[in-house]
Every structure is written in structure tokens, then in C-alpha cells.
Design an enzyme around this catalytic site. Structure first.
Site, PDB file in Angstrom:
ATOM      1  N   HIS A 163       6.699 -27.533  -0.081  1.00  0.00           N
ATOM      2  CA  HIS A 163       5.832 -28.556  -0.681  1.00  0.00           C
ATOM      3  C   HIS A 163       4.695 -27.921  -1.467  1.00  0.00           C
ATOM      4  O   HIS A 163       3.672 -28.562  -1.695  1.00  0.00           O
ATOM      5  CB  HIS A 163       5.282 -29.458   0.428  1.00  0.00           C
ATOM      6  CG  HIS A 163       6.376 -30.090   1.230  1.00  0.00           C
ATOM      7  ND1 HIS A 163       6.925 -31.301   0.915  1.00  0.00           N
ATOM      8  CD2 HIS A 163       7.060 -29.623   2.303  1.00  0.00           C
ATOM      9  CE1 HIS A 163       7.893 -31.581   1.782  1.00  0.00           C
ATOM     10  NE2 HIS A 163       8.004 -30.571   2.633  1.00  0.00           N
TER      11      HIS A 163
ATOM     12  N   LYS B 194     -14.126   2.033  -2.815  1.00  0.00           N
ATOM     13  CA  LYS B 194     -14.899   2.343  -1.598  1.00  0.00           C
ATOM     14  C   LYS B 194     -16.141   3.146  -1.950  1.00  0.00           C
ATOM     15  O   LYS B 194     -17.235   2.872  -1.475  1.00  0.00           O
ATOM     16  CB  LYS B 194     -14.044   3.217  -0.660  1.00  0.00           C
ATOM     17  CG  LYS B 194     -13.207   2.472   0.337  1.00  0.00           C
ATOM     18  CD  LYS B 194     -12.768   3.479   1.401  1.00  0.00           C
ATOM     19  CE  LYS B 194     -11.412   3.158   1.951  1.00  0.00           C
ATOM     20  NZ  LYS B 194     -10.850   4.226   2.768  1.00  0.00           N
TER      21      LYS B 194
ATOM     22  N   GLU C 156       0.825  -1.213   0.000  1.00  0.00           N
ATOM     23  CA  GLU C 156       0.000   0.000   0.000  1.00  0.00           C
ATOM     24  C   GLU C 156       0.859   1.263   0.000  1.00  0.00           C
ATOM     25  O   GLU C 156       0.464   2.300  -0.517  1.00  0.00           O
ATOM     26  CB  GLU C 156      -0.906   0.009   1.243  1.00  0.00           C
ATOM     27  CG  GLU C 156      -2.361   0.143   0.888  1.00  0.00           C
ATOM     28  CD  GLU C 156      -3.293   0.118   2.099  1.00  0.00           C
ATOM     29  OE1 GLU C 156      -2.844   0.289   3.255  1.00  0.00           O
ATOM     30  OE2 GLU C 156      -4.492  -0.072   1.891  1.00  0.00           O
TER      31      GLU C 156
HETATM   32  O1  PA5 Z   1      -2.795   2.008   6.006  1.00  0.00           O
HETATM   33  C1  PA5 Z   1      -3.926   2.470   6.005  1.00  0.00           C
HETATM   34  O2  PA5 Z   1      -4.165   3.622   6.336  1.00  0.00           O
HETATM   35  C2  PA5 Z   1      -5.134   1.616   5.642  1.00  0.00           C
HETATM   36  O3  PA5 Z   1      -4.803   0.453   4.982  1.00  0.00           O
HETATM   37  C3  PA5 Z   1      -5.919   1.303   6.895  1.00  0.00           C
HETATM   38  O4  PA5 Z   1      -5.139   0.594   7.820  1.00  0.00           O
HETATM   39  C4  PA5 Z   1      -7.195   0.502   6.622  1.00  0.00           C
HETATM   40  O5  PA5 Z   1      -7.877   0.994   5.516  1.00  0.00           O
HETATM   41  C5  PA5 Z   1      -8.127   0.589   7.828  1.00  0.00           C
HETATM   42  O6  PA5 Z   1      -8.431   1.916   8.081  1.00  0.00           O
HETATM   43  P1  PA5 Z   1      -9.046   2.412   9.438  1.00  0.00           P
HETATM   44  O7  PA5 Z   1      -8.058   2.183  10.516  1.00  0.00           O
HETATM   45  O8  PA5 Z   1      -9.328   3.865   9.219  1.00  0.00           O
HETATM   46  O9  PA5 Z   1     -10.306   1.639   9.669  1.00  0.00           O
END
Ligand code: PA5
Length: 452
Positions: free
Chosen positions: A312, A426, A283
Site C-alpha cells: 500500500h 566524522k 557499507e
Molecule cells: O561496520 C562497522 O564497522 C561500522 O559501521 C560500525 O558498526 C559503526 O560505525 C559503529 O562502530 P563502533 O562499534 O566502533 O562504535
């Protein structure tokens, strides 16, 4: 507590696919600039993840909160997803007994994915009266988390009546978000995720520390481990800074066509660290544009594999398949527990050689065998050696990986801390569920083609 050995990326050892030291050393200026920028961004308050290991005030609050809990509990339910779940899963797997949920207490459960069957089965079976819940979301609005929080709150309200609020703890942004508003209204205890720490960099905040402490893992030690390595990961000498060294190795190999990074723990207890890392690397660095707006489409796909199990399953592909992978092993030097293989069954060739060896010798030999076989096939790998699995070494690993990712992002000149690519999906989900202000106009052209 954790060392990095990069012998098996060297040209002298693995041949033409290997690197010379100069291929690493040439990044000296890039690394130095990257570290300066990261430190400067911390000084300006734009970033905060590197400040977390030296700030023990959240730990003090967590310790006294857990110590003074007015009731006991046998189940901890964590509601959260992405950076609000993966680090906790990794901590629990590494530091609780492996079969804790069968043989131990408190048991830990994750309400993470919105799979109706698993959620149904969970609420059908969980003994709510013995449970507490920690609801974690930085934004305070994530659909997967909020929907499951709503189910959980309803169930808790019915079971505990006016005492329900004592059983729900919230970890979220200290100033904004609907969950914060709800928590204030309902009287839930809240812990803060500092504003300039993003979800995937938040494991060393209450996000990871409170669930650890609730399960009896000393959260202070996780932070101490991270703190112990701070100077090392800020060192501008690539060869003395494991975060910079691995960042550079991975960047250089990406340039050479290795667009898959397989993190390969030879330890079941470290497996979910690789899962946590997958989010961090993917990410943070999987980006279409760099900071100047130039299209770069950078991204090295992180993959997790488990030794010896995936010998394996995946290793055939790794050995003989395309030259598109770089491997990072995780191994544990001193196992906390071990077993000797009994001296029985001497008469069979498949058992006699195993007699009297420890299981640790078997898994270590399998790791060495795989590493050498990869090298023989010209496939590069490096190894993180954990002196032992402990809260300290887990904390150290977290901060090291975060710094490695931050350094790589700076060298690539991209925004490590955003995730614009997840927004459209989203918004479309909201549109499908009829959320006000959201529609399908952005994909109308595709929908028309699909209908045709
Ligand atoms: O790294 C990030 O910001 C995202 O991947 C969040 O961890 C994920 O979308 C969850 O978000 P939140 O903590 O706002 O629920």
C-alpha cells in the site's frame, strides 16, 4: 531451516529479464576462488567472522554472567550504533514478543541516534533504578555512543552511587580504545569483540549474544543455528550454497542495471533483519575503488520493504517503475501463532470471502500475489523461506548473509571490511566540535563557494 527459491529469476518463468542457469553457473570459478580466499583469510587470522559459530566459549561466559547477576532488572538499555546496535534490534524484534515493550518484561531500549529530543524524553521517563545498560562500541570511541554513554554514566552514578559500575556492561575491543580504559578504571564488566571481526560482522559475538541472553533469549541456540549451516555456505557448488547463489544473482543483476536490492520480509518480526542487512550490504560493498586501486564505484542500494504493508506504499513503483530493482522476499512457513478470521459478516463481499481463513493464509496469499504480479511484469525475485522463526533460524540467516556479502566482495575484488567513505564526515564533525587535531581544511574550497 532456511531455503532459497529462485524460480522467479529464471528466464523461462519471467521472460527476457530473467536469467538462464548458465548465467549463474558461469560464476563457478569466481565463487570457488572467493570461498578459497575467505577460508584462507580465516586460517591466516585476517578474518574471524566464520569462526564465531563454532566457538561456544563466549556463550558460556555470557550464560554464567547472566545467571549470576546479583540483582534483577526490568529495563535493558543498549547504547550503540551501526553494527553495535542493528543486529540486536533484529534479534529482539524476531524473538521477543512483538509488543514486549508494552506488555512484557524486561523492556528493551536503544540509545542509538543522537536526537536530543528522544534522548531527553528517554531519560525523563526511564525508571533508572530498574535498569541495566550495555554499552557497545568496537572502536571504543564512536561519538554518538560515547556522548550517550556519558549522559547515562552520569545518571547511573547519581542514582546508584558506588553500585553504578555493576549496572553498566561494556562490549568492546579486547585490547584498545578509550571505552576499554574507562571500563577498567570504573570496574565495568567487559566482553570482547574479537579484533578481526568488524562492527557489521559482529552480531554473533557478545554484541548480539549478551543482549539476547539478558532478555531471556538462549544465545547458544543462535550460535547453534549459525553453526549448522557452515558447511553449506562454504560449498563451492553455487546451486547448493545459498550464500553464493544469492551473491551471484545480485551481482549478475547489478550488471544488468538492477542497482537496487529490495529485501522484502512478509513478516513484521523479520523486518529489522532487513535493516541489519542494509548496513552489511551497503557499507561492505559500496566502494569507490577495488583492491588494485581501480575506480569501480560499485554499490547496489539495499532497500527494505515490509509485506503486506508496503503493498500500500511502494509496490506501485516496484511494478511499473524503472527496471532497476531485484527483490528478495523473506517468508515464514510455520507461524508460531495464528488466528482464524471469524465466520461473521457474510452479507458483504469485502468480508464474506475472508471468513474462516487464517491470517497466515492472507499474508501468504498476499506474498504470492505480489511475487506473481512482479513476475508478470518481468521483475525478478527470489524467496528465503524460514521453516519457522527461532533463535536457530535467526543465527543461520546472520551467517548466511555475512558469507554472501564476503563472497560478493571477493568476486568484486574490493575490500569488504573497511569503510573509508565515512571518515571525512566524522573528521569534520570533530572539527565543528573543536576536537584537537581536526580542522575544516579538506572542505575549505566548498565552504568558500557556499559563503559566496
Ligand atoms: O561496520 C562497522 O564497522 C561500522 O559501521 C560500525 O558498526 C559503526 O560505525 C559503529 O562502530 P563502533 O562499534 O566502533 O562504535
Amino acid at each position: 531451516m532456511i531455503s532459497v527459491d529462485y524460480t522467479f529469476v529464471l528466464k523461462d518463468v519471467i521472460g527476457e529479464n530473467g536469467l538462464e542457469k548458465i548465467d549463474i553457473g558461469k560464476y563457478e570459478n569466481d565463487v570457488s576462488k572467493a570461498i578459497d580466499t575467505i577460508i584462507e583469510d580465516h586460517e591466516k587470522g585476517k578474518l574471524s567472522f566464520l569462526n564465531l559459530p563454532s566457538d561456544f566459549s563466549p556463550v558460556q561466559e555470557i550464560e554464567s554472567f547472566v545467571r549470576d547477576m546479583p540483582f534483577s532488572y526490568e529495563n535493558i538499555i543498549i547504547v550503540g550504533i551501526g553494527g553495535s546496535s542493528l543486529g540486536i534490534q533484529a534479534i529482539y524484534q524476531a524473538l521477543l514478543p512483538y509488543y514486549n515493550n508494552i506488555f512484557g518484561k524486561p523492556k528493551v531500549f536503544f540509545l542509538e541516534n543522537v536526537d536530543p529530543e528522544t534522548i531527553y524524553e528517554f531519560f525523563e521517563n526511564i525508571e533508572i533504578e530498574k535498569s541495566i545498560a550495555v554499552v557497545i562500541t568496537k572502536s571504543g570511541s564512536t561519538a554518538e555512543t560515547m556522548s550517550q554513554f556519558m549522559i547515562l554514566k552520569d545518571v547511573f552514578d547519581k542514582k546508584f552511587k558506588e553500585k553504578a559500575s555493576e549496572r553498566i556492561i561494556v562490549i568492546t575491543d579486547p585490547e584498545k580504545g578509550d571505552l576499554l580504559k574507562i571500563a577498567k578504571k570504573e570496574g565495568f564488566k567487559t566482553f570482547a569483540i574479537p579484533q578481526n571481526v568488524g562492527g557489521r560482522f559482529s552480531v554473533l559475538t557478545p554484541v548480539g549474544l549478551l543482549p539476547a541472553e539478558l532478555a531471556g533469549i538462549p544465545s547458544r541456540k543462535i550460535l547453534e543455528g549459525a553453526e549448522s549451516v557452515l558447511n553449506k555456505i562454504k560449498n563451492k557448488d553455487i546451486f547448493k550454497n545459498p550464500a553464493a547463489l544469492v551473491a551471484v544473482i545480485l551481482l549478475e543483476y547489478f550488471k544488468r542495471g538492477r542497482n537496487i536490492y529490495v529485501m522484502f520480509p512478509y513478516s513484521s518480526k523479520l523486518y529489522l533483519l532487513a535493516d541489519w542487512f542494509r548496513q552489511l550490504w551497503a557499507e561492505s560493498l559500496g566502494k569507490r575503488y577495488d583492491k588494485s586501486g581501480k575506480e569501480i564505484k560499485w554499490g547496489q542500494t539495499p532497500v527494505k520493504a515490509l509485506g503486506a504493508v508496503d503493498q500500500h506504499s511502494q509496490v506501485q513503483l516496484y511494478m511499473e517503475g524503472p527496471d532497476d530493482k531485484i527483490f528478495g522476499f523473506l517468508e515464514v512457513k510455520n507461524k508460531r501463532k495464528d488466528m482464524k478470521i471469524p465466520e461473521i459478516l457474510e452479507e458483504y463481499s469485502s468480508t464474506s470471502y475472508l471468513r474462516g481463513h487464517k491470517i497466515s493464509a492472507l499474508i501468504d496469499s498476499e506474498k504470492k500475489g505480489t511475487e506473481l504480479a512482479l513476475a508478470k511484469n518481468g521483475k525478478p525475485s527470489f524467496t528465503y523461506t524460514f521453516e519457522k522463526i527461532s533463535p536457530e533460524s535467526i543465527g543461520e540467516f546472520f551467517i548466511m548473509m555475512e558469507m554472501q556479502t564476503a563472497i560478493a566482495g571477493e568476486i568484486l575484488n574490493l575490500d569488504t571490511y573497511n569503510q573509508p567513505g565515512v571518515e571525512l564526515g566524522k573528521k569534520l564533525t570533530y572539527a565543528f566540535l573543536g576536537r584537537e587535531g581536526f580542522d575544516l581544511s579538506a572542505v575549505r574550497d566548498i565552504l568558500t563557494k557556499v559563503k559566496k
